[in-house]
Design an enzyme around this catalytic site. Sequence first.
Site, mmCIF file in Angstrom:
data_model
loop_
_atom_site.group_PDB
_atom_site.id
_atom_site.type_symbol
_atom_site.label_atom_id
_atom_site.label_comp_id
_atom_site.label_asym_id
_atom_site.label_seq_id
_atom_site.Cartn_x
_atom_site.Cartn_y
_atom_site.Cartn_z
ATOM 1 N N CYS B 97 0.837 -1.203 0.000
ATOM 2 C CA CYS B 97 0.000 0.000 0.000
ATOM 3 C C CYS B 97 0.876 1.260 0.000
ATOM 4 O O CYS B 97 1.495 1.554 -1.003
ATOM 5 C CB CYS B 97 -0.966 -0.039 1.181
ATOM 6 S SG CYS B 97 -2.269 1.185 1.072
ATOM 7 N N HIS B 233 -3.628 -5.396 0.987
ATOM 8 C CA HIS B 233 -2.947 -5.658 2.256
ATOM 9 C C HIS B 233 -2.968 -7.154 2.588
ATOM 10 O O HIS B 233 -3.901 -7.626 3.237
ATOM 11 C CB HIS B 233 -3.661 -4.920 3.389
ATOM 12 C CG HIS B 233 -3.413 -3.455 3.411
ATOM 13 N ND1 HIS B 233 -2.365 -2.885 4.097
ATOM 14 C CD2 HIS B 233 -4.085 -2.431 2.851
ATOM 15 C CE1 HIS B 233 -2.397 -1.570 3.956
ATOM 16 N NE2 HIS B 233 -3.433 -1.249 3.203
ATOM 17 N N GLU B 235 -1.415 -8.722 4.804
ATOM 18 C CA GLU B 235 -1.380 -8.958 6.255
ATOM 19 C C GLU B 235 -2.775 -8.895 6.871
ATOM 20 O O GLU B 235 -2.992 -9.331 7.989
ATOM 21 C CB GLU B 235 -0.418 -7.963 6.928
ATOM 22 C CG GLU B 235 -0.948 -6.551 7.152
ATOM 23 C CD GLU B 235 -0.907 -5.663 5.912
ATOM 24 O OE1 GLU B 235 -0.684 -6.179 4.799
ATOM 25 O OE2 GLU B 235 -1.127 -4.438 6.057
#
Lengths: 792, 273
Positions: B97, B233, B235
Amino acid sequence: MTFVFRCKTPFSLYKINVLAADDRQLEKISREMAIGLDAKELNAVKNYFCRKRRNPTDIELQTIGQTWSEHCFHKTFKGDITTEDGKIQSLFKTYIAKATSELNLPWCYSVFEDNAGIVEFDENYAIAAKVETHNHPSAIEPFGGAATGVGGVIRDILGVWADPIACTNVLGFGPLNYDRNKLPRGVKHPKYLFRGVVAGIGCYGNNMGIPTVNGAIYFDESYVGNVVVFCGCVGLLPKRKFAKIAKSGDIILLVGGRTGRDGIHGVTFASAELTEKSAEISRSAVQIANPIEEEKLKRAIIEVRDKELGSSITDLGGGGLSSAVGEMAHRFDCGAQIELERVPLKYDGISPWEIYISESQERMLLLVSPKNLEAVLRIFRDEDVEATPIGKFTDNRVLSIHYEGYPVADLDMDFLFAPPKTERVSKWNKVLLKEPAFPEPQNLDHYVLKLLSSAAITSREKVVRTYDHEVKGNTVLKPLHGQFGGPNDAAIIKPLEDRWKGLSISCAMNPRFGKIDPYWMAASAIDEAIRNNTAVGGRRIALLDNFVWGSPEKPDRMGSLVKACEACYKFARGFKAPFISGKDSLYNESPLGPVTPTLLMTAIGIVPDIRKAVSLDLKSPGHLVYVVGYTFAELGGSEYYRLTGMLGRSVPKVRLPQAKHIMQTVIAAIDSGCVRACHDVSEGGLVVAAAEMAITSNYGVKLQLENVPKNCNANRNDFVLFSESNSRFLIEVPESQAEKFESLADNVPHAVVGEVTNEHRLSVFGLRNGKLIDVALDKLAEAWKQGLEGKT
Amino acid sequence: MKRKEIRVCILRVGGTNCDAETKRAFQESGMKAEVVHFNQLTKTKGLLDFNILVIPGGFSHGDYVRAGAIWATQFNATLKEELSQFVEEGRPVLGICNGFQVLVEAGLLPQFEGRNPFPEAALASNNPPGYNCRWVYLRHESSSNKCVFTREIPVGSILRIPIAHAEGRFIFKKEKEEKYLKKLLDNDQLIFRYCHPNGKSAEGEYPANPNNSFYDIAGISAPSGTVFGLMPHPERAYFGWQLPDWTKSGIMPTFGDGRLIFESVAKYLTKKF
């Protein structure tokens, strides 16, 4: 004659001759200095300085004004109220705090004492929660007002050493299509306010990296002149690190952003009515937001906390240094010595009193023992955050301020924190309302679609997607569910890496019920907040109360406030859900009149194992759909009535103890694993809840109204479909689990009312006349997804 | 080397805010991750002590000027040599990002002909405009297994991962669009494209392509395959309970698709070093 004299100091300092002023002149002084004190308070000030045999300085008067303001001292809630039935000594103690203290629950860790309420999460961690209002600044400058509202409430969480993990926001606007020509001068258009506020909230939360997970948006004519902005924050706190042990000799450390002229008189502004000139006069009362500064500040504070280097902490919010320093010293029974010229400024030319009351953002106050000072300063330096010792705590209970060596203020803490008791008069004017009489409409399909697309119910997706609700990667149940973005009743956060335990956050507000009866509005808000939490599997509820009301100086506003507080006591006790924190924002009056009584309930619950959490989407065709709870012909204040321009009188009530049994039953059913989907029934009633479940899952639903457990008055199809009776749920149960579910629900009203289908339709069979409603799912979705922009 | 010997540097400056969950993801995949402040790296710690460099999401320095631009300048001003060496030695660099924005601004991506002092691409303001937080579908495009962050993912796989940004529209200069796209494809640098749930290309259609990225581009790598940036993202899609509709199935899935990226780089390093 003039009452203000310039002192012979090399900087700007004035003395005010209150000793020679009579009542009228005192009031003039209060008005001109914008300190917002009333006659009784001004006389108390005068008497104090008579005893001191000297006149006050400007900084002293301003400090008193800030400390005694409604915003900082909550004098209406703490004061005496004369009602028709006698005297109430402190609304707060009589109702709000009483519920909590009588419940006396062991998991309430710190309530009403600090910047935020704190409850237990597990053996090692506690949860801190706080909700604030930022109405007045948002009415003037929506982006900045809302952004600093978020910033402020995040600092409240940091102010109890907790790490902010989630934000919430609840907003109230006038109708977005409000006629511009009807706007009085100085009142900004709801659409402008809406866009600004939403952008401000998103900006702050997103930039700080705190997920915005729960909220709501309401529309009401009375919000045209009085925009309503609630900002909430929840934090996680290792219990052992909660240090509030400041003592005399500790250094007062000002950390974070620099001080400027933004946010002067924010609290006195917040404690007055909005007028045509507010924007012009009070623009400087709105602060400027810098979320990145606060992000860095947060990191440093958490490190100071983890290394146990601080002895206390508080945020600089309303009243700036004046209230933070005073309240901290007062709390620890200390005095404070301040060297005001040490405060880092954004620019030169700010007078001492302005420095002391400025509400510039992203600032906090730490108390640090001298031996830890160097280590603390290093932490802030490493994060590129300014930290400046500005004074110390003393043992003499005197607030003593110097500027460049000159004494500029010398006030006794005992005086400063004992303002004269405020007296209010309350008078409850019963509203005379009639229940409308009209025949049952023929085309109920049409009403279902109209309800789904109404401003109160339509999807908030466009707003919610501008808030990062995923950052930190701990959002287990999101505000928008799955591919179709259905509205989950509560958000669930999993705050700890190695635990399955979760935290559920929900809210409720029923301003339209308040127009009929503020007592039942408050009761409904409590029921609905708990209901929303229950629907996802949350229990052990802690409540936060936030009042937005009109001027407390007007008896009828007080009358409704007292009613609402009575209900708060009764129903918080009844549900065994204590209040842990709250805030009141009074004086929400504009040229268009007072705000409609508005009470926000925020509920924080615990989900023992997030793997058992329940969402609203239907899971499989063939499953049964149950209604739990009783439907009454309670359409007063409903969205259905509103569509036809009616208010009605039959406001939904809350029936204890049954309501509590219902919540317990739903939790037991969720824990037993037989609940596949659950949704609370609220705005729009049963049929809207069913439609939302269907839209979210892309499965159809078939309902039989005849089977709905109901009161004999609920004898019309539209009543059963659209009633907003409290304490009701729609629950999906696989047929194989039906027996188990029914045995659990044995002592509460419940019935199978339909089933999940593969047909992509919502079909409802009426009380007498066969198929009543039959709408395709994509038509429902299209109506619901229209969104608020369609209303602009 | 063993997984637990892999040292991951998760770098942050003021405004970085996805460091904790990114660190968690690397640790969960068995690596040793550490969040390091940029100031620390320039003063005390050396970049070359680490095996992987990660620039996580957030709003570095407030994203004033352009998203990622200030941090990129700071990189080039203070860490240029070390960073070049880091990259030349084949140590993986990941930008998520805001990190992707930084890598593009710093000239580390797409890096057609070595490191360019000027950005060759940009992550422009979304269209439709504004911040957008939603789950998207990505199709893995790389067939050569060059990209060390995705080599364990079969070509054509569909991954579901969320985005959250206001500036993620990947663009080239209009007049160079075709030429650069050809380079991306020829070098096998195009890693992820936004697609429909069934894998069909988004073709710019909202919301499958959430920001109107050119050619539905969601993530690219350098020609070497060791520098990789993406807007979504991973994660936030590591665990099953992070998925947007995990409640749908009776049993919660253990992992999400994002995990594949962390696993890939771990496997690469354990094999290579």
